[in-house]
Design a protein around this motif. Structure first.
Motif, mmCIF file in Angstrom:
data_model
loop_
_atom_site.group_PDB
_atom_site.id
_atom_site.type_symbol
_atom_site.label_atom_id
_atom_site.label_comp_id
_atom_site.label_asym_id
_atom_site.label_seq_id
_atom_site.Cartn_x
_atom_site.Cartn_y
_atom_site.Cartn_z
ATOM 1 N N HIS A 87 0.862 -1.196 0.000
ATOM 2 C CA HIS A 87 0.000 0.000 0.000
ATOM 3 C C HIS A 87 0.894 1.240 0.000
ATOM 4 C CE1 HIS A 87 -3.479 2.486 0.664
ATOM 5 N NE2 HIS A 87 -3.030 2.912 1.818
ATOM 6 N N PRO A 88 1.458 1.583 -1.170
ATOM 7 C CA PRO A 88 2.425 2.691 -1.231
ATOM 8 C C PRO A 88 1.760 4.059 -1.245
ATOM 9 C CG PRO A 88 2.179 1.716 -3.382
ATOM 10 C CD PRO A 88 1.321 0.909 -2.438
ATOM 11 N N VAL A 89 1.020 4.367 -0.185
ATOM 12 C CA VAL A 89 0.281 5.621 -0.119
ATOM 13 C C VAL A 89 1.214 6.830 -0.149
ATOM 14 C CG1 VAL A 89 0.130 5.762 2.402
ATOM 15 C CG2 VAL A 89 -1.657 6.758 1.002
ATOM 16 N N GLY A 90 2.449 6.650 0.285
ATOM 17 C CA GLY A 90 3.415 7.738 0.249
ATOM 18 C C GLY A 90 3.788 8.153 -1.166
ATOM 19 N N ARG A 91 3.455 7.329 -2.144
ATOM 20 C CA ARG A 91 3.767 7.615 -3.544
ATOM 21 C C ARG A 91 2.599 8.272 -4.275
ATOM 22 N NH1 ARG A 91 8.099 7.328 -1.989
ATOM 23 N NH2 ARG A 91 9.306 5.461 -1.750
ATOM 24 N N LEU A 92 1.511 8.573 -3.560
ATOM 25 C CA LEU A 92 0.310 9.108 -4.205
ATOM 26 C C LEU A 92 0.586 10.429 -4.919
ATOM 27 C CD1 LEU A 92 -2.673 8.723 -4.758
ATOM 28 C CD2 LEU A 92 -3.161 9.954 -2.659
ATOM 29 N N PHE A 135 9.440 8.983 -9.281
ATOM 30 C CA PHE A 135 8.213 8.480 -8.657
ATOM 31 C C PHE A 135 8.523 7.715 -7.367
ATOM 32 C CE2 PHE A 135 5.534 4.637 -8.239
ATOM 33 C CZ PHE A 135 4.320 5.227 -7.917
ATOM 34 N N GLU A 136 9.576 6.904 -7.396
ATOM 35 C CA GLU A 136 9.900 6.105 -6.220
ATOM 36 C C GLU A 136 10.645 6.902 -5.148
ATOM 37 O OE1 GLU A 136 12.491 2.701 -6.624
ATOM 38 O OE2 GLU A 136 14.002 3.864 -7.645
ATOM 39 N N GLY A 137 10.971 8.145 -5.473
ATOM 40 C CA GLY A 137 11.594 8.998 -4.459
ATOM 41 C C GLY A 137 13.081 9.168 -4.627
#
Length: 161
Positions: A52-57, A156-158
């Motif tokens: 659940h990669p919500v930090g990537r929203l 996107f992945e930071g």
């Protein structure tokens, strides 16, 4: 706990979107089930950064429109090739470097290549940091090898530019 609450909220919103029925009983049942599923997800370990990669929203809001535009451009290109009586294809099978490192980044990049018409990720070699890609045309292969998608997925992945 914040990720679990976020997962419950996303599940509930998804349920509301698909349900189409908004009686108090069904909305309440959907809320309870969403919370129970999020708690189960936390206990089973899929309510983590990968599941659940919500930090990537927010990063996704920048990446997904770009990907949609690339999909449309590639779709038009592949359509032109298919409709051309000469069928001007030049299939390519090649390896391309992958700079993404997180499971979310690798999956996003591999799936983005496959979603783009005319290219398919045929293999992932995490140890060597590369994908095996099939492209319908040399231009499609050149686009993948140019690295623009890789740079955007890394953002996107930071990661850094």
């Amino acid at each position: 706990m914040l990720r679990t609450a976020s997962l419950a909220l996303f599940l509930f919103a998804f349920w509301l979107l698909l349900s189409g029925h908004y009686t108090p009983w069904l909305v309440g049942a959907g809320l309870v089930i969403s919370i129970l599923l999020a708690l189960a997800g936390r206990r089973l370990g899929f309510a983590d950064e990968e599941g659940h990669p919500v930090g990537r929203l927010l990063a996704g809001l920048l990446y997904w429109p770009w990907l949609a535009r690339e999909i449309v451009k590639s779709s038009l290109s592949v359509t032109r090739i298919i409709l051309d009586p000469k069928l001007p294809i030049s299939p390519q099978l090649f390896h391309t470097k992958v700079s993404t490192r997180t499971p979310v980044g690798i999956a996003t990049y591999a799936n983005s290549i496959t979603l783009t018409p005319g290219t398919i990720t045929a293999g992932v070699d995490r140890e060597q940091g590369r994908f095996l890609v099939h492209a319908l045309t040399k231009a499609g292969a050149d686009d993948v090898e140019a690295g623009e998608m890789d740079r955007r997925v890394r953002r996107f992945e930071g990661g850094a530019e």
